[in-house]
Design an enzyme around this catalytic site. Structure first.
Site, short mmCIF file in Angstrom:
data_model
loop_
_atom_site.label_atom_id
_atom_site.label_comp_id
_atom_site.label_asym_id
_atom_site.label_seq_id
_atom_site.Cartn_x
_atom_site.Cartn_y
_atom_site.Cartn_z
CG ASP A 160 -25.18 -22.94 9.40
OD1 ASP A 160 -26.17 -23.66 9.25
OD2 ASP A 160 -25.18 -21.70 9.20
CD GLU A 411 -18.44 -19.35 14.84
OE1 GLU A 411 -19.21 -20.30 14.99
OE2 GLU A 411 -18.83 -18.18 14.74
CE1 TYR A 466 -23.90 -14.22 11.71
CE2 TYR A 466 -22.35 -15.37 13.14
CZ TYR A 466 -22.79 -15.03 11.87
OH TYR A 466 -22.12 -15.47 10.76
CD GLU A 502 -18.86 -16.69 10.29
OE1 GLU A 502 -19.94 -16.82 10.88
OE2 GLU A 502 -18.10 -17.63 9.98
C1 GCB Z 1 -21.24 -18.96 12.32
C2 GCB Z 1 -20.48 -19.92 11.50
C3 GCB Z 1 -21.03 -20.03 10.09
C4 GCB Z 1 -22.56 -20.05 10.15
C5 GCB Z 1 -23.02 -18.74 10.73
C6 GCB Z 1 -24.54 -18.63 10.84
O1 GCB Z 1 -20.81 -18.50 13.34
O2 GCB Z 1 -19.11 -19.66 11.46
O3 GCB Z 1 -20.53 -21.19 9.50
O4 GCB Z 1 -23.15 -20.27 8.91
O5 GCB Z 1 -22.50 -18.59 12.02
O6 GCB Z 1 -25.17 -18.16 9.91
O7 GCB Z 1 -25.08 -19.06 11.86
#
Ligand code: GCB
Length: 598
Positions: A160, A411, A466, A502
């Site tokens: 991403d 990941e 997330y 993250e």
């Molecule tokens: C993730 C990735 C990261 C992305 C992020 C996102 O899990 O490791 O590279 O930018 O999520 O914002 O979706």
């Protein structure tokens, strides 16, 4: 590979500035044999993509050519002459005049060409570089190139961030004597108030006596020894501490017939790192990570290294109370690690292995179209390339006191069959190359305490989650419950330190809401606070890295509005509301774990 320094026996010419530039499509055959057929010029260091208004350049797939004329200084007669690239993304072929002098694959680590005998002192030469941005299933990171019905090539990848390419770090020409220091490594431990420095020196170009001296920051000699390997003792050592850096210089002198032939100075810090039980210890003290996953990403120059952004980013990190960051998702410029060494910022150093996960294509089901680690996807050949990346990363960065842990991948599909077979040899390799630093990988949301297949191989569990964003969107109460359950699950299964590598929410600066409204500044602040409440209840928790330090550019997509907006700072480094609440949490913690609730 040693970083380039001027010393009493070595000189450096920096080849940054404007280079000629052309796309392969208009370069003609063998473009290195003459002046490039183009009026375009590009700066080095910088990615080339965002410099021009022409999308054919921005989205070009394949090779572009860089060229300039350089001159070897007159005084380098009888010296060894070396050309060094900090990085070329993702693959390079380097020509001096008509001759191929180096090839390198891997967009974020340095490589060299020995030009001794190829060009002489005082001579000017044409330097041409082919830069290839193509990603395949045997590159790290992986990707693929497809050809559309109109014959145009398109690049897709499983990460991403925008696939910036070019010569993003400095290019240097340097001299050494013919007999030279080729490699130095340092491992430090402590013995009560003393520091023990195990060193090892490799030389090239013939036999020479080796003498090492350790100088303190005032330049006073505090230890010395002879020989290619050995250990010296620094009495009353000043430790390198997070937030309180202290660096010694290891001066390596090569002596032949009583004369100094080469001299190289390596700054280093004395510190220890250890995982004990569920704690992460630096110098024997529990360390709690506060900080960010970052990107090398700025407007216009893309991934081009920039000292002004370097200084400003570190200022902003210090302002928020961040004591650390992860080099997500690739090795950063050496200048960044040197700066972290000098300023006591702790680094989790990551390879470019991002996107070894076809489950992401399956959307929220996480079910890949075909198994990620199948031979036709990411098999033995990919792993060999990954191993090479690991070697180059550890070789480049192992002397940095700021680097306290290696992250082998971001990941990966560690929930899938085949992941253990893929990762086990890489873990063994990393431990062999550096037995002193803990290892981690950042776990994807499809990998859970129930199905992850590799967590036991590593020392620290780094978790990317997330909840409240991609899942349970706008529902922070559920996010809080589910997050806590999951983290307790990882703790119970593995009994290792856990950090959040993250967590975050896309946020549009200026958007406000009194409700739990995704994209608002308040939602980002509240989501982070929700996670922090959970972290503070988990005894095994050792740190929090927010995604992301700043907004950054990505490929196009309906979930991305001019890039990823999960930054706590905007792309031009203005604070969003969350920056202020973070500052009050992190500055209050001072690198210590909050007192655990249950
Ligand atoms: C993730 C990735 C990261 C992305 C992020 C996102 O899990 O490791 O590279 O930018 O999520 O914002 O979706």
């Amino acid at each position: 590979m040693l970083s380039v320094r001027t010393t009493p026996t070595r000189d450096v010419v920096v080849l940054d500035g404007l280079w000629r530039f052309v796309l392969d499509t208009t370069a003609g055959a063998e473009p290195w044999t003459g002046r490039l057929a183009s009026d375009l010029e590009v700066p080095v260091p910088a990615s080339y993509n965002d410099l021009f208004v022409d999308s054919a350049i921005r989205d070009h797939v394949g090779v572009v050519w860089y060229q300039r004329v350089a001159r070897v200084p007159r005084g380098w007669q009888g010296e060894r002459i070396v050309l060094r690239f900090g990085s070329v993304t993702h693959a390079a072929a380097v020509y001096v005049n008509d001759r191929l002098v180096a090839e390198h694959v891997g967009g974020y680590t340095p490589f060299e060409a020995d030009l001794t005998g190829v060009v002489g002192a005082g001579e000017a030469f044409r330097l041409t570089v082919a830069v290839d941005n193509r990603l395949t299933n045997v590159t790290i990171p992986p990707g693929s190139v497809t050809t559309g019905a109109d014959g145009r090539e398109r690049q897709t990848y499983f990460h991403d961030f925008y696939n910036y390419a070019g010569i993003a770090r400095s290019v240097k020409l340097y001299s050494t004597p013919l007999s030279y220091v080729d490699h130095v490594s340092v491992v430090t431990t402590t013995d009560s108030a003393a520091g023990i420095v195990d060193y090892s020196v490799r030389t090239g170009g013939g036999d020479a006596g080796i003498r090492i001296r350790v100088l303190d920051e005032a330049g006073a000699e505090v230890a010395a020894a002879d020989g290619a390997t050995g250990a010296v003792r620094i009495d009353d050592v000043r430790l390198w501490q997070p937030g309180a850096a202290y660096l010694y210089d290891l001066v390596v002198d090569l002596i032949q017939d009583g004369e100094l032939v080469d001299s190289y100075t390596l700054p280093f810090g004395v510190r220890t790192v250890e995982v004990r039980g569920t704690e992460f210890l630096i110098n024997g003290e529990p360390f709690y990570f506060t900080g960010f996953g970052k990107h090398e990403d700025t407007p216009v120059r893309g991934k081009g290294h920039d000292d002004a952004y370097l200084v400003h980013d570190f200022q902003l990190m210090e302002w928020t109370g961040a004591n650390s960051f992860r080099t997500s998702h690739y090795p950063y410029a050496e200048e960044v690690l040197d700066f972290a060494d000098r300023h006591g910022i702790v680094v989790v150093d990551e390879t470019a292995a991002v996107g070894l996960n076809l489950g992401v294509q399956g959307g929220l089901t996480g079910i890949p179209p075909t198994p990620t680690f199948a031979e036709e996807n990411f098999g033995g050949e990919t792993r060999n390339v990954h191993a090479q990346h690991l070697r180059e990363l550890i070789e480049r960065d192992k002397n940095h006191p700021s680097v306290v842990m290696w992250s082998i991948a971001n990941e990966p599909a560690s929930n899938e069959e085949g992941s253990r077979e893929y990762f086990e040899p890489l873990v063994h390799l990393a431990r062999e190359l550096d037995p002193t630093r803990p290892l981690t990988y950042a776990a994807v949301m499809f990998a859970t305490p129930a199905n992850d297949k590799i967590g036991d191989l590593f020392d620290v569990l780094s978790i990317n989650r997330y909840y409240g964003w991609y899942v349970f969107t706008g529902d922070l109460a559920t996010a809080e419950t589910v997050l806590e359950q999951e983290l307790r699950g990882w703790a119970a299964r593995f009994g290792k330190p856990i950090m959040m590598s993250e967590y975050g929410a896309d946020t549009q600066p200026g958007l406000h809401s009194v409700w739990d409204m995704p994209w608002s500044e308040e939602y980002q602040t509240d989501l982070l606070a929700t996670y922090h409440r959970v972290f503070d209840r988990i005894p095994e928790f050792v740190g929090e890295h927010i995604w992301n330090f700043a907004d950054f550019m990505t490929g196009p997509g309906i979930h991305r509005v001019d890039g990823n907006k999960k930054g706590v700072f905007t792309r031009d480094r203005k604070p969003k509301g969350a920056a202020f609440s973070l500052r009050s949490r992190w500055r209050g913690l001072g690198g210590r774990k909050p007192v655990s609730g249950s």
